[in-house]
Write a protein that holds these residues in place. Sequence first.
Motif, PDB file in Angstrom:
ATOM      1  N   THR A 108      -9.464  12.451  -2.410  1.00 59.28           N
ATOM      2  CA  THR A 108     -10.066  11.192  -2.792  1.00 59.28           C
ATOM      3  C   THR A 108     -11.422  11.295  -1.813  1.00 59.28           C
ATOM      4  N   SER A 110     -15.520  13.361  -2.019  1.00 60.95           N
ATOM      5  CA  SER A 110     -16.371  14.602  -3.031  1.00 60.95           C
ATOM      6  C   SER A 110     -17.021  15.451  -1.947  1.00 60.95           C
ATOM      7  N   ILE A 112     -20.832  16.505  -1.480  1.00 61.50           N
ATOM      8  CA  ILE A 112     -21.668  15.484  -1.521  1.00 61.50           C
ATOM      9  C   ILE A 112     -22.656  16.825  -0.594  1.00 61.50           C
ATOM     10  N   PRO A 182     -15.104  11.880   1.857  1.00 63.63           N
ATOM     11  CA  PRO A 182     -14.191  10.730   0.863  1.00 63.63           C
ATOM     12  C   PRO A 182     -15.065   9.585   1.284  1.00 63.63           C
ATOM     13  N   SER A 186     -18.309   9.241   2.372  1.00 62.57           N
ATOM     14  CA  SER A 186     -19.644   9.894   0.735  1.00 62.57           C
ATOM     15  C   SER A 186     -20.600   8.468   0.172  1.00 62.57           C
ATOM     16  N   THR A 187     -19.786   7.561   0.519  1.00 62.33           N
ATOM     17  CA  THR A 187     -20.922   6.050  -0.060  1.00 62.33           C
ATOM     18  C   THR A 187     -21.874   5.789   0.267  1.00 62.33           C
ATOM     19  N   LYS A 190     -24.564   9.044  -0.713  1.00 62.60           N
ATOM     20  CA  LYS A 190     -25.221   8.897  -2.142  1.00 62.60           C
ATOM     21  C   LYS A 190     -26.257   7.511  -1.815  1.00 62.60           C
ATOM     22  N   GLU A 196     -23.988  14.082  -5.724  1.00 65.01           N
ATOM     23  CA  GLU A 196     -22.557  13.983  -5.559  1.00 65.01           C
ATOM     24  C   GLU A 196     -22.345  15.027  -6.661  1.00 65.01           C
ATOM     25  N   ASP A 199     -16.830  13.871  -8.038  1.00 64.94           N
ATOM     26  CA  ASP A 199     -15.947  12.993  -7.899  1.00 64.94           C
ATOM     27  C   ASP A 199     -14.646  13.082  -8.246  1.00 64.94           C
ATOM     28  N   ASN A 201     -11.379  12.443  -7.689  1.00 67.21           N
ATOM     29  CA  ASN A 201     -11.294  11.312  -8.165  1.00 67.21           C
ATOM     30  C   ASN A 201     -11.120  10.837  -9.817  1.00 67.21           C
ATOM     31  N   GLN A 202     -12.472  11.273 -10.479  1.00 66.89           N
ATOM     32  CA  GLN A 202     -12.931  11.880 -11.624  1.00 66.89           C
ATOM     33  C   GLN A 202     -12.091  12.326 -12.270  1.00 66.89           C
ATOM     34  N   THR A 269     -12.586   1.280  -4.548  1.00 64.57           N
ATOM     35  CA  THR A 269     -12.801   3.136  -4.685  1.00 64.57           C
ATOM     36  C   THR A 269     -11.571   3.286  -4.284  1.00 64.57           C
TER      37      THR A 269
END
Length: 334
Positions: A108, A110, A112, A182, A186-187, A190, A196, A199, A201-202, A269
């Motif tokens: 979950t 990233s 960064i 996470p 991470s939010t 950014k 990033e 990610d 998750n992606q 998220t």
Amino acid sequence: MKKSFRLLLIAIAIGGGLNTAAAQPLPIRVGYTALAGSFSPLWMAKELDLFERHGVQSSPIYMASTLAYQAMLAGETDFTVGASVPAVQARVGGADPLILVTYISGFTFSIIARPAIQQPGDLRGKRIAVTRFGAPTDFGARTALKRWGLIPVKDVTIIQLGGLPEAFAALKADSVQAAVLPPPFSTEAKRLGMVELIDFNQSDIEFTGLGLTGTARYMSARGEATRRVVRALVEGIWAFKGNREAALRAIQKYTRSTDRNLLEETYQTNRKVVRLVPRTTEAAVRNVLEALADQNPRARGANAQDFYTNRFIDELEQTGFMRELAARYPDALR
């Protein structure tokens, strides 16, 4: 007829219905590994008194990263909520952890990086922060670096800093040039102009993600206690997805974030990746074993099915518990 009778016996054994508070409360020690939004189902179980509803007395204990698993294996706690990679590593090494619930399949977080790092190759000769060596953040960092053609430690120095707040602080201070983080960290990073690089998750990287782990010996000796903890956490999952305002309050309390937009993004998220029927899959465990084989050849010949059980999740479905949760938390299905 025989099948119906067996299901009735299971229902009687697990207490039936959503409310098992009439049963004698059992003191349970649950550790968890990070102050991240992905741990909200556990926080919901605590904040909404779901442990008590299911006959458990528990105040989850934050124990950074691999320390939580070490405490559980030493008998100092009974269960751990966290990424399951350390549990797989420990079982390959001869210990007896067993994955009971997987509510997020995959990582979950990233990677960064500082603004000067615009692509993975720019990390060569730089430093990346993880929580602890052997923790999921470390595992994720090494996996990503290899995919990018970089040799961990040789090309990119990996620094362990103990926890996510410490890793985020080091990134902001330029003590490290990248960190595995996470949401909400991470939010926020950014928003500060950080980059990033991936990610998870992606990505197409599937591993046993977040969930509940116990030990085989505890489950064998205290099956009813295990059953109650699983029930409480599973209801916490449904409550997290079905009660947005309560979830936001829990995230705010435990992450100590007061930024409403940041809290909303963290919630959304994680809501996308949390699974209502939290089974562990053989494929996810097998991928972890294959990745571990480079460092521990014993992982290569291990049977993935020996590392988890879906017994308690199967019981919850067979006895109608999931249907009851769907009725109680209809918004969870939206």
